[in-house]
Design a protein around this motif. Structure first.
Motif, short mmCIF file in Angstrom:
data_model
loop_
_atom_site.label_atom_id
_atom_site.label_comp_id
_atom_site.label_asym_id
_atom_site.label_seq_id
_atom_site.Cartn_x
_atom_site.Cartn_y
_atom_site.Cartn_z
N GLY A 120 -1.42 -6.59 -6.06
CA GLY A 120 -2.57 -7.39 -6.45
C GLY A 120 -2.15 -8.59 -7.27
O GLY A 120 -1.05 -8.63 -7.81
N VAL A 121 -3.03 -9.57 -7.35
CA VAL A 121 -2.83 -10.77 -8.15
C VAL A 121 -4.09 -11.04 -8.93
O VAL A 121 -5.21 -10.95 -8.38
N GLY A 122 -3.94 -11.32 -10.19
CA GLY A 122 -5.09 -11.66 -11.02
C GLY A 122 -6.07 -10.52 -11.20
O GLY A 122 -7.26 -10.75 -11.38
N GLY A 123 -5.58 -9.29 -11.13
CA GLY A 123 -6.43 -8.14 -11.32
C GLY A 123 -7.18 -7.70 -10.08
O GLY A 123 -8.02 -6.81 -10.14
N VAL A 124 -6.86 -8.31 -8.93
CA VAL A 124 -7.54 -7.98 -7.68
C VAL A 124 -6.52 -7.48 -6.66
O VAL A 124 -5.48 -8.11 -6.45
N VAL A 125 -6.83 -6.35 -6.02
CA VAL A 125 -5.95 -5.80 -5.00
C VAL A 125 -5.93 -6.72 -3.79
O VAL A 125 -6.99 -7.15 -3.31
N ASP A 126 -4.73 -7.00 -3.31
CA ASP A 126 -4.57 -7.82 -2.10
C ASP A 126 -4.60 -6.86 -0.91
O ASP A 126 -3.71 -6.03 -0.77
#
Length: 128
Positions: A120-126
């Motif tokens: 994830g990036v920025g607290g969001v799962v990719d």
């Protein structure tokens, strides 16, 4: 997003950081295409002398080691073998360009695949 973590002796790294980042980013762009240049992440990890061991002893002049994180799906591509070979070769050549031919035979490049939905990036799962 390609991530390269490079472990190298601090003494060997000092003063070569900018050149090494550029050469490794160029190697990534050569294989993936120029679009990958802006998302390639290079982290240089300088290790003090006597904190790198080989065979139970402090290493005298170890070659750099690279952990190259990529999406696992890349290993399922029809051209996966060629992709892996080009990444290993390009990263090794970049390290040799900076540190000299003496390191070539010992350079390690480990390609580590991240499964979809496991980063994830920025607290969001990719999800990719």
């Amino acid at each position: 997003m390609p991530h390269l973590d490079v472990h190298v002796l601090e003494n060997d790294l000092a003063g070569r950081e900018t050149e090494l980042i550029k050469k490794l980013t160029d190697a990534v762009a050569t294989v993936y295409g120029d679009w990958a240049r802006s998302i390639a992440v290079v982290r240089l990890i300088g290790i003090p002398p006597n904190r790198w061991g080989i065979g139970g002893e402090p290493a005298q002049a170890p070659a750099p080691g690279v952990t190259f994180g990529i999406k696992e799906v890349a290993f399922g591509r029809p051209d996966a073998d060629d992709l892996v070979a080009r990444l290993v070769s390009g990263v090794t050549d970049a390290l040799v360009d900076v540190f000299g031919e003496r390191v070539r035979s010992g350079v390690t490049v480990e390609l580590v695949g991240t499964p979809a939905g496991r980063s994830g990036v920025g607290g969001v799962v990719d999800p990719r």
